[in-house]
Scaffold this active site. Structure first.
Site, short mmCIF file in Angstrom:
data_model
loop_
_atom_site.label_atom_id
_atom_site.label_comp_id
_atom_site.label_asym_id
_atom_site.label_seq_id
_atom_site.Cartn_x
_atom_site.Cartn_y
_atom_site.Cartn_z
N GLY A 39 0.79 -1.22 0.00
CA GLY A 39 0.00 0.00 0.00
C GLY A 39 0.82 1.27 0.00
N SER A 40 0.33 2.24 0.77
CA SER A 40 0.81 3.62 0.64
C SER A 40 2.30 3.82 0.88
CB SER A 40 0.04 4.51 1.59
OG SER A 40 -1.33 4.38 1.33
N VAL A 41 2.96 2.89 1.59
CA VAL A 41 4.41 3.09 1.74
C VAL A 41 5.09 3.14 0.38
CG1 VAL A 41 4.81 2.30 4.09
CG2 VAL A 41 4.58 0.64 2.29
N PHE A 42 4.43 2.55 -0.63
CA PHE A 42 4.99 2.58 -1.98
C PHE A 42 4.98 3.99 -2.58
CE2 PHE A 42 6.15 -1.03 -4.74
CZ PHE A 42 6.35 -1.96 -3.75
N LYS A 43 4.19 4.87 -1.97
CA LYS A 43 4.17 6.25 -2.48
C LYS A 43 5.53 6.91 -2.35
CE LYS A 43 -0.72 6.70 -1.73
NZ LYS A 43 -1.73 6.90 -0.70
#
Lengths: 169, 575
Positions: B280-284
């Protein structure tokens, strides 16, 4: 007995002497070898013991166990970033405490050095000495609070359990 | 002897005129008798030697037995230690005592002697065993060297030992997944035990990059986070961002390597390296870095996040929609899926894919522990995959890969390779061989990560004085081919100190359940961020890292970005 000239006796004596010396030397070599073997085996035994003790030491020093024990028996808490003190702040603290001690030191001396002949009043109380801290209640028996009490020897017993069951050859 | 003397006497009697001939004969006789006398003397001396001089040898026989068994020491499997030399795995010699009751000559005496050596055994039991008539019966397992010696001194032929080398893990389950375990023949089956089986079998000790104390701290917090939120499991890692040394790595639940047979599959499974998750958002962090790396734009470039994006069958929503035009820092701190998808779109499929590949997110990790998962990447990679990959969906990697990727960005842009075996020659110096992002991009990412913690979704990860930065991640798990909003993977990747990053701390919880005290939230910001903060607090104390003074300029790192935030800091849950 012209065949037994004195020289024969001398040779005979030398042979005997060297025989005895050989025996003695071989004896001492054998003794030394035995001692070496004994020492080597005792070294091996000691090394094995050291290994065992080291493993036990590390087992008993597991951070998890130390943490549980510290929580139970020590009045300490984990440090926080708030408790860090800048090194330049440290001398000022020392100065403050030094002042306190200098002021109160003279009062203390008589109580320590002069024998009191007539106790007119209460002898001055030595200020320097802090009242002895109440001894921390030490539990009579230190039981490991973590889970079922596991002792190193029991652990080893389980470890050493060979695959075969009882009765199998 | 007597015979010889008689012969000599007879010889003297016949002495006469023929003396010259007899002289010769006598000489021969004397020579012969001297020879015999010498031989007898030698025998005498030898007999004296054996009976008087060497009589004490019998007592030292034990020594030879020990030496013989000690000779096998060379075949002992080597130790595994942590970076400070704390024992993680070792081999101990255990000897177990058994009896062959057919060979026991005097059961009563033997039992008495045994009970004296082992006070915890009862006389009756031992006697029964020695008289049982069995050819093989255990008396006692795990004897100490002194005890074995004492048993040998009983001199009972029916008592025998079985000596074995057993693998022992003093830390028990604490580092179980990374160190691994061995089978009954001491062959490595998992972790470092497996990866370096040959080396260990040849007696070469291995020093790992792990720090036992940090391992404990991380494990404690992962465990707490999983338990507090009733999760299925969790994982965590602490890594040095400058050189990729793994200081701690945890997969929870874990197992006791001494009783591997009793461990369940979900305990043995290493979530850190073998679990591929959509994080999820950690990939941002990666898509934003790719955006700033590829597009020469100011940091306050804005994105229209008012409407969900429609891409094919999919619609991309924001978890907590701001429903307005957001600047890049806002997209990052509020973790806007729409904004990140737009960034991915702007970068383009090929460039984004290449960037992910450079960071090592698309290939299995080259790692010392061989249990590594292959990342799950969309095949074929369509336009929509670029959009979802920008916010960490539709692409699954192992937690360790993610941490390595984050390290490569925040350390100034140098690719790091996570490793577990301490390279003592490197002396902890940063690896600066391969650049993945420009220094400017790295600096921007550091500021953005700090912003997430000061003003965004990761506020619970802040530790006063340590300038923590990071990114939350809350991904929905796929259940039967559909994203299930009830089942989440909540994570937080934290880096500190943000002005000169040194350590990255990652914690992930699988399927956390919302709790009353978190108002039902089970997002990365609620579950993992506080755990990371606790890890950093303990870490700082253990490693002796001083906090920045209250008025130090480091505390204001990244505040320049605040001018691009239009809404004030909001309290409450975000992901």
């Amino acid at each position: 007995m012209k065949h037994l000239r004195p020289a024969t006796f001398v040779i005979f004596a030398v042979v005997c002497l060297s025989g005895v010396m050989l025996l003695y030397t071989s004896q001492s070599v054998q003794n030394a070898q035995d001692r070496q073997a004994a020492l080597e085996s005792s070294i091996a035994r000691e090394q094995e013991k050291i290994r065992m003790l080291r493993a036990e030491w590390e087992y008993l020093n597991r951070p998890e166990r130390l943490e549980t024990l510290a929580k139970e028996f020590l009045d300490m808490m984990p440090p926080d970033s708030e408790y860090f003190v800048e090194s330049e702040d440290v001398p000022s603290i020392q100065e403050e405490t030094a002042d306190v001690q200098i002021e109160k030191a003279p009062q203390v001396e008589p109580a320590v050095y002069t024998p009191i002949v007539k106790p007119t009043a209460k002898p001055p109380v030595p200020v320097q000495k802090a009242p002895p801290a109440p001894p921390k209640k030490i539990p009579e028996k230190i039981t490991e609070p973590s889970k079922p009490a596991k002792n190193f020897q029991d652990l080893l017993d389980n470890l050493g359990a060979p695959a075969q069951g009882e009765g199998s050859p | 002897m007597i015979l010889l003397r008689q012969m000599r006497r007879n010889a003297v009697r016949v002495e006469g005129e023929k003396s010259s001939a007899l002289d010769l004969a006598r000489g021969r006789l004397v020579f012969m008798s001297t020879l015999f006398a010498l031989v007898y003397m030698m025998l005498l001396v030898r007999a004296f030697d054996l009976t008087i001089l060497q009589r004490h040898d019998a007592g030292e026989g034990l020594g030879h037995i020990y030496e013989a068994s000690g000779a096998a020491d060379d075949g002992r499997r080597a130790d595994i230690v942590d970076r400070n030399g704390v024992l993680l795995a070792t081999t101990l010699k255990t000897s177990s005592l058994y009896a062959d009751s057919h060979l026991i000559s005097d059961p009563k005496t033997a039992s008495k002697a045994l009970v004296k050596i082992f006070p915890d055994l009862s006389y009756g039991d031992v006697l029964q065993k020695l008289q049982s008539g069995k050819r093989f019966v255990w008396i006692r397992r795990g004897l100490s060297p002194e005890q074995s010696e004492a048993v040998l001194k009983i001199g009972e032929p029916g008592l025998n030992f079985q000596t074995e080398y057993k693998r022992f893990y003093p830390q028990e389950s604490e580092v179980a997944h990374l160190v691994g375990y061995t089978d009954i023949d001491n062959q490595g089956l998992a972790g470092i035990e497996r990866g370096f089986d040959n080396m260990l079998a040849h007696g070469e000790n291995i020093r790992l990059t792990l720090d036992n104390r940090l391992q404990h701290v991380l494990r404690r917090e992962v465990k707490k986070a999983v338990n507090d939120f009733e999760g299925l499991g969790g994982a965590g890692v602490i890594m040095d961002v400058t050189n990729g040394e793994i200081l701690a790595g945890v997969s929870w639940p874990d197992f006791n390597p001494h009783q591997i047979g009793q461990a369940k599959d979900r305990q043995i499974f290493n979530r850190l390296t073998l679990g591929a998750y959509e994080l999820g958002s950690v990939f941002k962090i990666f898509s934003t870095a790719a955006f700033f790396e590829n597009k020469d734009v100011p940091v306050n470039v804005s994105f229209d996040a008012r409407e969900p994006i429609k891409a094919g069958r999919f619609t991309i929503h924001d978890y907590h929609a701001e429903k307005r035009v957001l600047t890049a820092p806002e997209v990052f701190m509020y973790s806007s899926n729409i904004g990140s998808a737009m960034m991915g779109q702007a970068v383009g499929s090929k460039a984004l894919k290449d960037f992910y590949k450079d960071l090592g997110l698309l290939d299995p990790l080259d790692f010392e522990v061989r249990e590594v998962a292959r990342p799950l990447i969309p095949e074929p990679w369509r336009e929509v995959n670029t959009l979802t990959a920008a916010f960490g969906h539709g692409i699954a990697t192992t937690p360790l890969q993610l941490v390595a990727g984050v390290s490569s960005i925040v350390n100034g842009g140098y690719l790091v390779k996570p490793h577990l075996v301490l390279d003592e020659n490197a002396g902890g110096k940063p690896s600066q061989d391969l650049r993945v992002v420009k220094a400017q991009t790295a600096q921007r990412m550091r500021q953005l990560l700090r912003l997430v913690v000061t003003d965004g979704t990761g506020s619970k990860a802040d530790v006063k004085g340590y300038r923590v930065g990071g990114k939350t991640g809350t991904a929905e798990k796929i259940v039967n081919g559909r994203y299930d909003s009830k089942k989440k993977i909540s994570s937080f990747v934290g880096v500190f100190p943000m002005d000169a990053p040194r350590y990255v701390v990652f914690i992930m919880v699988d399927e956390p359940k919302g709790q009353k005290r978190t108002w039902g939230y089970a997002t990365g910001g609620w579950v993992a961020a506080p755990a990371v903060a606790r890890v950093i607090t303990s870490m700082a104390a253990i490693l002796g890292i001083p906090p920045a003074a209250e008025d130090a300029p480091e505390n204001h790192f990244g505040e320049g970005l605040k001018q691009y935030i239009s809404a004030p800091k909001k309290q409450g849950a975000k992901h």
